[in-house]
Enzyme design. Structure first.
Site: not given
Length: 212
Positions: A39, A43, A67, A127
């Site tokens: 993943e 960011r 994210t 998650k």
């Protein structure tokens, strides 16, 4: 590709890649350690480029985008070739975009209310984040209590290391664990590919020994 295909190894490497040119060596180092799921978090400015590079050059790697905070990022992830998406929280806008683009999404939850809302939005693999900060294994077990019969599964992420990995894997409703320790941002920046491979191999041994 079904979610079973990219969760069957029960581990997702969460990687922050500052330089897109480090993406392919990172993926190859993980593969050498036995893991084929990564993943790439949004960011950094080069996240989409990193995803596209891995998809093109390391086809055996399953690549997701993490994210994801906005519908625009979902679109960027899909355009880059992401095979799944991960969000740190539960956003209806991100959820809708994922459905629109037919992108499998693992939205972040931490409370019973968020689990219920995620289910209403059509997601059953969630998650659990940030896991260790919010009580870790014991908190996750308590959360599973009311939902264990629904088919909901969790991907705990946040503060997980080789030391506590097995404790999470022992929980039946844990589909996979998300972790960054095997390809820590510093290791990637230092190009410590052999270290990434050895940490990944260690994690895969723990997973092989685990029996949920």
């Amino acid at each position: 590709m079904s979610t079973d295909d990219f969760l069957k190894q029960r581990l997702i490497c969460v990687a922050v890649i500052d330089k897109p040119e480090d993406a392919i060596p990172t993926a190859e180092a993980l593969l050498a350690g036995g893991l084929n799921v990564i993943e790439i978090t949004f960011r950094t400015a080069g996240a989409a480029d990193a995803i596209a590079r891995i998809r093109k050059s390391v086809p055996q790697m399953i690549v997701g985008a993490g994210t994801l905070l906005s519908p625009d990022q979902v679109k960027q992830a899909v355009d880059a070739g992401s095979q799944f998406g991960v969000s740190p929280g539960l956003s209806e806008a991100v959820s809708k975009a994922a459905h629109d683009f037919k992108l499998t999404l693992f939205p972040g939850v931490i409370t019973p209310g968020e689990v219920m809302r995620a289910m209403e939005l059509g997601w059953k693999q969630l998650k659990f984040f940030p896991s260790e900060t919010f009580g870790g294994v014991n908190a996750l077990k308590a959360l599973i209590g009311p939902f264990g019969h629904t088919g909901v599964q969790f991907i705990p992420t946040g503060g997980i290391t080789a030391a506590n990995l097995a404790n999470y894997l022992a929980i039946k409703q844990v589909a996979a664990v998300g972790g960054s320790w095997m390809a820590d941002r510093k290791l990637v920046a230092e190009k410590s590919w052999s270290k990434i491979t050895s940490l990944t191999a260690e994690a895969m041994k723990i997973i092989s020994a685990a029996h949920p």
